[in-house]
Design a protein around this motif. Structure first.
Motif, PDB file in Angstrom:
ATOM      1  N   ALA A 142       0.847  -1.193   0.000  1.00  0.00           N
ATOM      2  CA  ALA A 142       0.000   0.000   0.000  1.00  0.00           C
ATOM      3  C   ALA A 142       0.880   1.240   0.000  1.00  0.00           C
ATOM      4  O   ALA A 142       1.844   1.314   0.768  1.00  0.00           O
ATOM      5  CB  ALA A 142      -0.910   0.011   1.218  1.00  0.00           C
ATOM      6  N   PRO A 143       0.597   2.222  -0.842  1.00  0.00           N
ATOM      7  CA  PRO A 143       1.395   3.464  -0.845  1.00  0.00           C
ATOM      8  C   PRO A 143       1.340   4.149   0.514  1.00  0.00           C
ATOM      9  O   PRO A 143       0.286   4.246   1.133  1.00  0.00           O
ATOM     10  CB  PRO A 143       0.723   4.308  -1.926  1.00  0.00           C
ATOM     11  N   GLN A 144       2.497   4.600   0.954  1.00  0.00           N
ATOM     12  CA  GLN A 144       2.570   5.376   2.187  1.00  0.00           C
ATOM     13  C   GLN A 144       2.379   6.863   1.922  1.00  0.00           C
ATOM     14  O   GLN A 144       2.013   7.614   2.819  1.00  0.00           O
ATOM     15  CB  GLN A 144       3.932   5.151   2.851  1.00  0.00           C
ATOM     16  N   ILE A 145       2.669   7.278   0.700  1.00  0.00           N
ATOM     17  CA  ILE A 145       2.572   8.678   0.305  1.00  0.00           C
ATOM     18  C   ILE A 145       1.957   8.757  -1.083  1.00  0.00           C
ATOM     19  O   ILE A 145       2.244   7.926  -1.942  1.00  0.00           O
ATOM     20  CB  ILE A 145       3.969   9.342   0.290  1.00  0.00           C
ATOM     21  N   VAL A 146       1.101   9.754  -1.279  1.00  0.00           N
ATOM     22  CA  VAL A 146       0.579  10.062  -2.609  1.00  0.00           C
ATOM     23  C   VAL A 146       0.988  11.491  -2.952  1.00  0.00           C
ATOM     24  O   VAL A 146       0.693  12.426  -2.195  1.00  0.00           O
ATOM     25  CB  VAL A 146      -0.950   9.918  -2.683  1.00  0.00           C
ATOM     26  N   LEU A 147       1.679  11.643  -4.062  1.00  0.00           N
ATOM     27  CA  LEU A 147       2.080  12.960  -4.547  1.00  0.00           C
ATOM     28  C   LEU A 147       1.117  13.391  -5.648  1.00  0.00           C
ATOM     29  O   LEU A 147       0.880  12.640  -6.601  1.00  0.00           O
ATOM     30  CB  LEU A 147       3.502  12.930  -5.095  1.00  0.00           C
ATOM     31  N   GLY A 148       0.572  14.599  -5.514  1.00  0.00           N
ATOM     32  CA  GLY A 148      -0.371  15.114  -6.501  1.00  0.00           C
ATOM     33  C   GLY A 148       0.118  16.386  -7.150  1.00  0.00           C
ATOM     34  O   GLY A 148       0.612  17.286  -6.476  1.00  0.00           O
ATOM     35  N   ASP A 149       0.000  16.449  -8.466  1.00  0.00           N
ATOM     36  CA  ASP A 149       0.379  17.663  -9.199  1.00  0.00           C
ATOM     37  C   ASP A 149      -0.661  18.030 -10.255  1.00  0.00           C
ATOM     38  O   ASP A 149      -0.340  18.656 -11.257  1.00  0.00           O
ATOM     39  CB  ASP A 149       1.759  17.501  -9.849  1.00  0.00           C
ATOM     40  N   ARG A 150      -1.923  17.630  -9.995  1.00  0.00           N
ATOM     41  CA  ARG A 150      -3.017  17.909 -10.936  1.00  0.00           C
ATOM     42  C   ARG A 150      -2.645  17.380 -12.328  1.00  0.00           C
ATOM     43  O   ARG A 150      -2.835  18.022 -13.336  1.00  0.00           O
ATOM     44  CB  ARG A 150      -3.346  19.405 -10.991  1.00  0.00           C
ATOM     45  N   PHE A 151      -2.093  16.160 -12.328  1.00  0.00           N
ATOM     46  CA  PHE A 151      -1.717  15.468 -13.553  1.00  0.00           C
ATOM     47  C   PHE A 151      -0.768  16.310 -14.415  1.00  0.00           C
ATOM     48  O   PHE A 151      -0.930  16.432 -15.619  1.00  0.00           O
ATOM     49  CB  PHE A 151      -2.965  15.041 -14.326  1.00  0.00           C
ATOM     50  N   GLY A 152       0.232  16.870 -13.737  1.00  0.00           N
ATOM     51  CA  GLY A 152       1.282  17.606 -14.418  1.00  0.00           C
ATOM     52  C   GLY A 152       1.058  19.083 -14.571  1.00  0.00           C
ATOM     53  O   GLY A 152       1.938  19.785 -15.076  1.00  0.00           O
ATOM     54  N   ALA A 153      -0.085  19.597 -14.109  1.00  0.00           N
ATOM     55  CA  ALA A 153      -0.426  21.000 -14.355  1.00  0.00           C
ATOM     56  C   ALA A 153       0.085  21.953 -13.292  1.00  0.00           C
ATOM     57  O   ALA A 153       0.157  23.158 -13.537  1.00  0.00           O
ATOM     58  CB  ALA A 153      -1.946  21.154 -14.479  1.00  0.00           C
ATOM     59  N   SER A 154       0.436  21.462 -12.099  1.00  0.00           N
ATOM     60  CA  SER A 154       0.689  22.392 -10.997  1.00  0.00           C
ATOM     61  C   SER A 154       2.161  22.629 -10.681  1.00  0.00           C
ATOM     62  O   SER A 154       2.465  23.512  -9.879  1.00  0.00           O
ATOM     63  CB  SER A 154      -0.039  21.916  -9.730  1.00  0.00           C
ATOM     64  N   CYS A 155       3.079  21.855 -11.264  1.00  0.00           N
ATOM     65  CA  CYS A 155       4.492  22.095 -10.968  1.00  0.00           C
ATOM     66  C   CYS A 155       5.382  21.574 -12.084  1.00  0.00           C
ATOM     67  O   CYS A 155       4.954  20.784 -12.925  1.00  0.00           O
ATOM     68  CB  CYS A 155       4.898  21.476  -9.629  1.00  0.00           C
ATOM     69  N   ASP A 156       6.610  22.022 -12.058  1.00  0.00           N
ATOM     70  CA  ASP A 156       7.622  21.574 -13.012  1.00  0.00           C
ATOM     71  C   ASP A 156       7.793  20.062 -12.911  1.00  0.00           C
ATOM     72  O   ASP A 156       7.847  19.497 -11.818  1.00  0.00           O
ATOM     73  CB  ASP A 156       8.939  22.283 -12.693  1.00  0.00           C
ATOM     74  N   ASN A 157       7.889  19.390 -14.064  1.00  0.00           N
ATOM     75  CA  ASN A 157       8.005  17.930 -14.069  1.00  0.00           C
ATOM     76  C   ASN A 157       9.245  17.453 -13.313  1.00  0.00           C
ATOM     77  O   ASN A 157       9.240  16.370 -12.718  1.00  0.00           O
ATOM     78  CB  ASN A 157       8.041  17.411 -15.509  1.00  0.00           C
ATOM     79  N   GLY A 158      10.296  18.258 -13.349  1.00  0.00           N
ATOM     80  CA  GLY A 158      11.510  17.874 -12.656  1.00  0.00           C
ATOM     81  C   GLY A 158      11.325  17.747 -11.155  1.00  0.00           C
ATOM     82  O   GLY A 158      11.997  16.933 -10.503  1.00  0.00           O
TER      83      GLY A 158
END
Length: 340
Positions: free
Chosen positions: A230-246
């Protein structure tokens, strides 16, 4: 009388260390209640060093646990609703990360039960409001309809919980809804907007980490020898829209090195906070981080355990990694060109 939890833990020991920090109290949880010093109960508290080593803001919108008596008296089952709605003690994780890294920290003390800061001001189930959905004297909220989140019971003011039903004994007066928007929602987001702009202008780029916690997720394939994990952390970036991919690439690389199982955007990709504040083309990046509550709370998911300290240390390393990359983005001068 109420005490405000969480924010004082960030202040280092000694008056000389305290002088290095700036603390801001903003908004108002209640129109009438005060703390033990007779001061208005702030909707949020912000603490930041005078000289920041990283262009990062950590915001914690769902850990508020300062409940006016009137609010508790209106709940059908206050302890259950509090446990289900709060990101229980994730603000304490945020405090430890900020202390270790010197980042800016914004903690909402207004509880999510009163108003959800990760929802738009007009995301309202009007059937739970006692009064008109439109007002001649109030330009906002201006939409009389109800969207999917509000219909599910988790709009701007949560109405119901899955498996439990209605949270409240009575409908909420329209005047109190307006007050909460004016004194909790609007000040919080205006302050966050100004803080992000201030840091972006100083560094050329800034990263907002919107810190949340989540119930344990179901097991999924991906472990060694085909085992389910089970994932311990979920990272969200609005499917690439909210931050630099790097930034996201570095985040997953770091977590993998730490042996931490993480998921991307599913089931949490971020919400209103990211939609409103993220402007990557103008140097304002935003990422939502969801921590599994079992990684730092007891088996009942109520109280912190000794596991909180190592988790915070690991996340502090992540913040340093992301902060350095954000500073590099600003130093390259891409932000200034994009903002013009």
């Amino acid at each position: 009388m109420h005490s405000i939890p969480g924010n004082n833990d960030l202040i280092p020991t000694g008056a000389d260390r305290q002088a290095e920090l700036l603390t801001t109290r903003g908004g108002a949880i209640s129109a009438t209640e005060r703390d033990e010093k007779g001061r208005i109960l702030p909707a949020f508290v912000h603490v930041a060093p005078r000289s920041m080593p990283l262009p990062v803001v950590i915001a914690v919108p769902h850990a508020g646990r300062v409940y006016p008596e009137a609010t508790l008296n209106l709940m059908r089952d206050a302890p259950l609703s509090q446990l289900r709605l709060e990101d229980r003690h994730v603000d304490s994780v945020g405090v430890e990360i900020a202390r270790a890294t010197g980042t800016s920290l914004l903690v909402a003390h207004a509880p999510r039960a009163m108003l959800d800061l990760n929802r738009a001001h007009d995301d309202i189930d009007w059937e739970m409001i006692d009064g008109p959905s439109r007002s001649a004297t109030k330009p906002q909220p201006h939409i009389a309809g109800t969207n999917a989140r509000a219909r599910s019971g988790l709009g701007l003011v949560p109405r119901r919980l899955p498996g439990f039903g209605e949270i409240w004994r009575h409908r909420l007066p329209r005047a109190e809804l307006d007050r909460r928007i004016d004194e909790i929602h609007r000040p919080y987001h205006l302050f966050l907007e100004r803080e992000l702009t201030r840091i972006r202008d100083a560094w050329g780029a800034v990263l907002l980490i919107d810190l949340h916690s989540m119930p344990p997720l179901r097991l999924q394939a991906g472990g060694r020898d085909g085992e389910e994990i089970a994932p311990q952390i979920v990272l969200g970036d609005r499917f690439g829209a909210s931050c630099d991919n790097g930034l996201m690439t570095r985040a997953f690389a770091y977590l993998e090195q730490q042996g931490c199982v993480a998921a991307h955007n599913r089931p949490y990709s971020g919400g209103y906070v990211l939609d409103r504040h993220a402007k990557p083309a103008r140097g304002i990046h935003a990422m939502q981080i969801e921590l599994c509550r079992s990684t730092y709370l007891d088996d009942a998911l109520v109280q912190p355990t000794a596991a909180m300290a190592p988790l915070a240390r690991m996340l502090a390393g992540l913040v340093r990694e992301l902060g350095a990359h954000t500073a590099a983005l600003g130093a390259r001068g891409e932000t200034a060109q994009a903002a013009e």
